[in-house]
Every structure is written in structure tokens, then in C-alpha cells.
Design a protein around this motif. Sequence first.
Motif, mmCIF file in Angstrom:
data_model
loop_
_atom_site.group_PDB
_atom_site.id
_atom_site.type_symbol
_atom_site.label_atom_id
_atom_site.label_comp_id
_atom_site.label_asym_id
_atom_site.label_seq_id
_atom_site.Cartn_x
_atom_site.Cartn_y
_atom_site.Cartn_z
ATOM 1 N N PRO A 140 0.795 -1.231 0.000
ATOM 2 C CA PRO A 140 0.000 0.000 0.000
ATOM 3 C C PRO A 140 0.827 1.280 0.000
ATOM 4 O O PRO A 140 0.291 2.355 -0.265
ATOM 5 C CB PRO A 140 -0.812 -0.108 1.298
ATOM 6 C CG PRO A 140 0.021 -0.959 2.194
ATOM 7 C CD PRO A 140 0.759 -1.916 1.303
ATOM 8 N N THR A 141 2.102 1.187 0.338
ATOM 9 C CA THR A 141 2.913 2.407 0.454
ATOM 10 C C THR A 141 3.994 2.521 -0.619
ATOM 11 O O THR A 141 4.765 3.467 -0.591
ATOM 12 C CB THR A 141 3.615 2.436 1.825
ATOM 13 O OG1 THR A 141 4.543 1.339 1.870
ATOM 14 C CG2 THR A 141 2.629 2.328 2.976
ATOM 15 N N ALA A 143 6.509 0.763 -0.673
ATOM 16 C CA ALA A 143 7.793 0.478 -0.038
ATOM 17 C C ALA A 143 8.525 -0.627 -0.787
ATOM 18 O O ALA A 143 9.745 -0.708 -0.751
ATOM 19 C CB ALA A 143 7.584 0.067 1.413
ATOM 20 N N ARG A 158 9.828 3.454 3.967
ATOM 21 C CA ARG A 158 8.395 3.548 3.654
ATOM 22 C C ARG A 158 7.600 2.355 4.165
ATOM 23 O O ARG A 158 6.375 2.347 4.082
ATOM 24 C CB ARG A 158 8.200 3.642 2.136
ATOM 25 C CG ARG A 158 8.851 4.855 1.530
ATOM 26 C CD ARG A 158 8.468 5.002 0.093
ATOM 27 N NE ARG A 158 7.167 5.628 -0.012
ATOM 28 C CZ ARG A 158 6.766 6.340 -1.053
ATOM 29 N NH1 ARG A 158 7.560 6.502 -2.076
ATOM 30 N NH2 ARG A 158 5.589 6.882 -1.087
ATOM 31 N N ILE A 160 5.584 0.021 6.377
ATOM 32 C CA ILE A 160 4.786 0.190 7.600
ATOM 33 C C ILE A 160 4.547 -1.152 8.300
ATOM 34 O O ILE A 160 3.808 -1.232 9.278
ATOM 35 C CB ILE A 160 3.433 0.875 7.302
ATOM 36 C CG1 ILE A 160 2.637 0.063 6.270
ATOM 37 C CG2 ILE A 160 3.659 2.315 6.839
ATOM 38 C CD1 ILE A 160 1.197 0.548 6.082
ATOM 39 N N GLY A 161 5.141 -2.209 7.756
ATOM 40 C CA GLY A 161 5.070 -3.504 8.425
ATOM 41 C C GLY A 161 3.731 -4.205 8.345
ATOM 42 O O GLY A 161 3.431 -5.065 9.175
ATOM 43 N N ARG A 163 2.794 -6.348 6.180
ATOM 44 C CA ARG A 163 3.105 -7.726 5.747
ATOM 45 C C ARG A 163 2.188 -8.234 4.623
ATOM 46 O O ARG A 163 2.083 -9.430 4.407
ATOM 47 C CB ARG A 163 3.092 -8.691 6.939
ATOM 48 C CG ARG A 163 4.271 -8.487 7.839
ATOM 49 C CD ARG A 163 4.259 -9.432 8.994
ATOM 50 N NE ARG A 163 3.400 -8.947 10.062
ATOM 51 C CZ ARG A 163 2.859 -9.729 10.986
ATOM 52 N NH1 ARG A 163 3.075 -11.008 10.973
ATOM 53 N NH2 ARG A 163 2.096 -9.197 11.918
ATOM 54 N N TYR A 164 1.506 -7.345 3.933
ATOM 55 C CA TYR A 164 0.732 -7.784 2.753
ATOM 56 C C TYR A 164 1.663 -8.451 1.735
ATOM 57 O O TYR A 164 1.299 -9.418 1.076
ATOM 58 C CB TYR A 164 0.041 -6.591 2.083
ATOM 59 C CG TYR A 164 -1.121 -5.998 2.839
ATOM 60 C CD1 TYR A 164 -1.585 -6.565 4.016
ATOM 61 C CD2 TYR A 164 -1.765 -4.864 2.355
ATOM 62 C CE1 TYR A 164 -2.648 -6.009 4.701
ATOM 63 C CE2 TYR A 164 -2.831 -4.305 3.034
ATOM 64 C CZ TYR A 164 -3.270 -4.882 4.215
ATOM 65 O OH TYR A 164 -4.315 -4.327 4.887
ATOM 66 N N CYS A 165 2.868 -7.901 1.614
ATOM 67 C CA CYS A 165 3.818 -8.444 0.628
ATOM 68 C C CYS A 165 4.208 -9.872 0.979
ATOM 69 O O CYS A 165 4.431 -10.695 0.083
ATOM 70 C CB CYS A 165 5.051 -7.560 0.555
ATOM 71 S SG CYS A 165 5.867 -7.332 2.153
ATOM 72 N N VAL A 200 9.945 -5.166 6.798
ATOM 73 C CA VAL A 200 10.170 -6.360 5.988
ATOM 74 C C VAL A 200 11.471 -6.181 5.199
ATOM 75 O O VAL A 200 11.825 -5.071 4.816
ATOM 76 C CB VAL A 200 8.980 -6.585 5.034
ATOM 77 C CG1 VAL A 200 9.342 -7.532 3.896
ATOM 78 C CG2 VAL A 200 7.787 -7.145 5.813
HETATM 79 S S1 SF4 Z 1 5.148 -4.803 4.924
HETATM 80 FE FE1 SF4 Z 1 5.360 -5.168 2.716
HETATM 81 S S2 SF4 Z 1 3.381 -4.538 1.865
HETATM 82 FE FE2 SF4 Z 1 3.523 -3.617 3.917
HETATM 83 S S3 SF4 Z 1 4.452 -1.601 3.595
HETATM 84 FE FE3 SF4 Z 1 6.154 -2.994 4.034
HETATM 85 S S4 SF4 Z 1 6.830 -3.642 1.995
HETATM 86 FE FE4 SF4 Z 1 4.780 -2.772 1.721
#
Ligand code: SF4
Length: 264
Positions: A140-141, A143, A158, A160-161, A163-165, A200
Motif C-alpha cells: 500500500p505504500t 515500499a 516507507r 509500515i510492516g 506484511r501484505y507483501c 520487511v
Molecule cells: S510490509 Fe510489505 S506490503 Fe507492507 S508496507 Fe512494508 S513492503 Fe509494503
Amino acid sequence: MKTQRRNFLKIAAMAVLGWGVRPASELMAAGGGTASEGLLFASRHKVHAGPNTLTASRWAMVIDTAKLNEKVMEDIVHTCHSIHNVPTIPGNQNIKWIWETHMDHLFLEDLHEYQPEAGAKSALALCNHCDNPPCVRVCPTKATFQREDGIVMMDFHRCIGCRYCMAGCPYGSRSFNFMDPRKHLETTNPDFPTRTKGVVEKCEFCAERLAEGKMPACVEVSEGALAFGDLADPESEVRKLLAERFSIRRSPTLGTKPCVYYLV
Ligand code: SF4
Ligand code: SF4
Ligand code: SF4
């Protein structure tokens, strides 16, 4: 004994691979601004500023599984993890950019129960820098994002943790820092950023080394087991290997189009 060997590899990796010649933070800031701004600048561009920067239309890696053995794989993992400040955390909290695993874990679609010996062989896993990366789509960001040359990058600032990725990656190539990773570093390479709790991380195809005109560290210490190059160039080593030898990729039917190939 194992710890001694690990420490030796860390020191050797930093010396042999030329860390300290020019700090990555300084190099990445080549676009101007502070080091952290430079990180953003550098990571969001296909190539970094610099006369020796290695460039490609599409970076890819080829792993010759026949050339992998315990020593080579241990050297590769420790070299990558030491220069990139990847911590060793006991238990299931471990962070990994590249790791050793069994072939039947790597190739779920290619092996069957009548190949127990092949399945028990070990090989290496890492981010596949997929051509169609689900991890990038779900972030979403932004990152995590993909450069024009195919490298799937992380912008730690960037992240935000959420963890969607990690949920999106079908290969388990990403690790989440549930705790402060800095407390678990035996030694720290001052020329590469450390991460914080809640971020991540994963393999970035040694983008910081390519920027300095160097091949990925794992390739350099692989004793010929790993090749790296431009998939778009028919004369590149990776294309020649793929033309000459039979290769497979991890779960290709998922449509992610992995760019790490395995010679089997
Ligand atoms: S945890 Fe993964 S999906 Fe979420 S902001 Fe960080 S890199 Fe992007
Ligand atoms: S292997 Fe996973 S983390 Fe790497 S690009 Fe593919 S989906 Fe993303
Ligand atoms: S390409 Fe670089 S970051 Fe990726 S596994 Fe190899 S040494 Fe580690």
C-alpha cells in the motif's frame, strides 16, 4: 568452530568484496541530498549514477544445482547476510535473504514421490525478482517496488510492516522483523543500512554492488555455481547457460515469472 568460521567469513567477505572502499550510504546519496534521501533516489531509478555502474535491461540469476555443495552454500549465505547486516535470530524469528533448503521444498510442481533422492538434495532459495511480482501489487505504500531492470527493491523507510507483501509472495522470500534485528547482529557492516523492528526485508540482487560496478556478492563467492546477467542480451552468460542446459523455475504456473533459474 562454526562461530569462528562464521566470523572469519564475515571479515573475509567485507575485505574481499571491497566494502569500505566507498560507503553504500555515500554512494546511494550520489543523487544529492542526505544519505537517507539518497537511498530513496538511488533505489527508485533503474541505474545509479556512476561511471562503473553495471546495467541491464533485465537482470536474472542462474543457479547450477550440480555445483552447489555444503561449503559453497554456507559461504554464500554467510557472505550475503554479513555484508547486508542480516541478523541471526534463534527460533522461527530468523531473517533470511538467501537460504539453503531441500529441492522438494523449492520445486513443489516438478518433483514426485518416486524421486526421494532428488528431493532430498539441497539448493538455495532467494527472492526471484519476478517479472510479475504480487508483492509489489499489494504494497500500500510502494515500499516495495520494481525497477525498470527488473530488480524488486525495498525502501525500508516507507515500510509500515503490514506484511501484505509476505502474504502475496508465494515463495516465502520475505522476512519480517518481529524484534529489533540490531540486537542480533554479531558484527555490523557500517556501509550498509541496518533495519528496525516492524520492517520487511529480502534480497535486492545486490543493487548497491551493481551501482559500484560489482557483481552480486553471492555470485562472487559461489565458485561458479551462480551466474548473473542480462536476460535480454543473447550473448550474456545467463542466456548461454539457459540455451545450453535444461532449467526450471519455482512454481512457474503461478504466473509470477520468476527470474531466478535453476539448472538441474
Ligand atoms: S510490509 Fe510489505 S506490503 Fe507492507 S508496507 Fe512494508 S513492503 Fe509494503
Ligand atoms: S519472489 Fe516473492 S518477494 Fe520476490 S519478487 Fe517474487 S513475489 Fe516478490
Ligand atoms: S544477490 Fe546479493 S542480496 Fe541477493 S542473495 Fe545474492 S548476495 Fe544476497
